[in-house]
Motif scaffolding. Structure first.
Motif, PDB file in Angstrom:
ATOM      1  N   ALA A   1      23.765  71.416 -33.684  1.00 20.59           N
ATOM      2  CA  ALA A   1      24.624  70.852 -32.639  1.00 20.59           C
ATOM      3  C   ALA A   1      25.052  71.983 -31.705  1.00 20.59           C
ATOM      4  CB  ALA A   1      25.843  70.165 -33.253  1.00 20.59           C
ATOM      5  N   ALA A   2      25.327  71.619 -30.440  1.00 19.27           N
ATOM      6  CA  ALA A   2      25.562  72.618 -29.404  1.00 19.27           C
ATOM      7  C   ALA A   2      27.015  72.667 -28.952  1.00 19.27           C
ATOM      8  CB  ALA A   2      24.659  72.335 -28.197  1.00 19.27           C
ATOM      9  N   ILE A   3      27.443  73.834 -28.469  1.00 16.78           N
ATOM     10  CA  ILE A   3      28.746  73.984 -27.822  1.00 16.78           C
ATOM     11  C   ILE A   3      28.641  73.409 -26.406  1.00 16.78           C
ATOM     12  CG2 ILE A   3      30.441  75.657 -26.975  1.00 16.78           C
ATOM     13  CD1 ILE A   3      29.609  77.523 -29.332  1.00 16.78           C
ATOM     14  N   ASP A   4      27.503  73.638 -25.745  1.00 21.58           N
ATOM     15  CA  ASP A   4      27.178  73.169 -24.395  1.00 21.58           C
ATOM     16  C   ASP A   4      28.190  73.600 -23.342  1.00 21.58           C
ATOM     17  OD1 ASP A   4      25.428  72.132 -22.626  1.00 21.58           O
ATOM     18  OD2 ASP A   4      25.948  70.027 -22.951  1.00 21.58           O
ATOM     19  N   LEU A   5      28.218  74.910 -23.106  1.00 21.16           N
ATOM     20  CA  LEU A   5      29.028  75.510 -22.041  1.00 21.16           C
ATOM     21  C   LEU A   5      28.185  75.571 -20.783  1.00 21.16           C
ATOM     22  CD1 LEU A   5      30.773  78.839 -23.156  1.00 21.16           C
ATOM     23  CD2 LEU A   5      31.839  76.721 -22.396  1.00 21.16           C
ATOM     24  N   GLN A   6      28.569  74.846 -19.745  1.00 18.99           N
ATOM     25  CA  GLN A   6      27.868  74.904 -18.460  1.00 18.99           C
ATOM     26  C   GLN A   6      26.341  74.837 -18.585  1.00 18.99           C
ATOM     27  OE1 GLN A   6      29.658  78.548 -17.323  1.00 18.99           O
ATOM     28  NE2 GLN A   6      31.564  77.569 -16.708  1.00 18.99           N
TER      29      GLN A   6
END
Ligand code: VGL
Ligand code: ZN
Length: 204
Positions: A181-186
């Motif tokens: 799973a990802a943090i997904d920053l920008q």
């Protein structure tokens, strides 16, 4: 074709499945805790299982709290390049640095990283200066391991950097995106998937 998972030369690398990266933790990754069951089940299929732990001293240079005037998720310039500044997380020996509740920890090796106060370490192979090794490469090579399947947290940071380093070192690399799973920053999730695919990493 990804190499046979059950072959002796193929290891499962479980990245940073820790309390602080799960919902409720200091640097929570959405859906992190939901991966535990699937990762536990996946361990049965591999001849070798290795787990990593993000393991920072208090006051680590990757923490925004160590940079007056900076807030978490801002970027700063470090001698080794740009560095995202994080909330304090995975402090050595703290509850948050422990493995996610219910995670099987009966693997062959637990490798810790990020203990150098001045350098962050996303990758399980090298610190963020891309030259200081963690020792994992030597461990894998001396065990005759040539192929790796990566799962865990976070897809766009530690899984991504570990997969890119492993591919560059010549390992066959698969990332199970369904067990990560990802943090997904920008847009970092999409960027990570693109760089891994470009480096020859198999994404499933
Ligand atoms: C991680 C940010 C900071 C990770 C570790 O495990 O992906 N991300 N430290
Ligand atoms: Zn960290």
């Amino acid at each position: 074709m990804p190499a046979d998972e059950s072959a002796p030369g193929h290891a499962l690398l479980v990245i940073d499945m820790q309390v602080d990266f799960c919902p409720g933790g200091a640097l929570a990754v959405p859906g992190g805790d939901a991966l535990v069951r699937g990762i536990n089940a996946a361990m049965d299929g591999f001849a070798a299982v290795i787990l990593t732990q993000d393991w920072h001293p208090a006051g680590h240079s990757s923490f925004a709290s160590s940079h007056p005037g900076k807030a978490p998720m801002e970027t700063t310039q470090m001698p080794y390049g740009p560095q995202v500044l994080w909330p304090d997380h995975c402090i050595q020996g703290s509850d948050g640095a422990g493995f996610a509740p219910g995670l099987r920890t009966d693997g062959d090796l637990i490798i810790r990283k990020g203990y150098n106060p001045a350098i962050d370490s996303y990758s399980a192979f090298f610190e963020n200066d891309h030259t200081t090794p963690t020792g994992l490469e030597g461990y894998l090579r001396t065990r005759g391991i040539s192929d790796l399947t990566l799962v865990g947290l976070a897809l766009d940071f530690c899984v991504n950097f570990s997969a890119l380093d492993a591919a560059r070192l010549g390992f066959g690399v698969t990332v199970r995106t369904d067990l990560s799973a990802a943090i997904d920053l920008q847009g970092s999730r999409a960027a990570a998937l693109k760089s891994m695919a470009g480096a020859g990493v198999t994404l499933t």
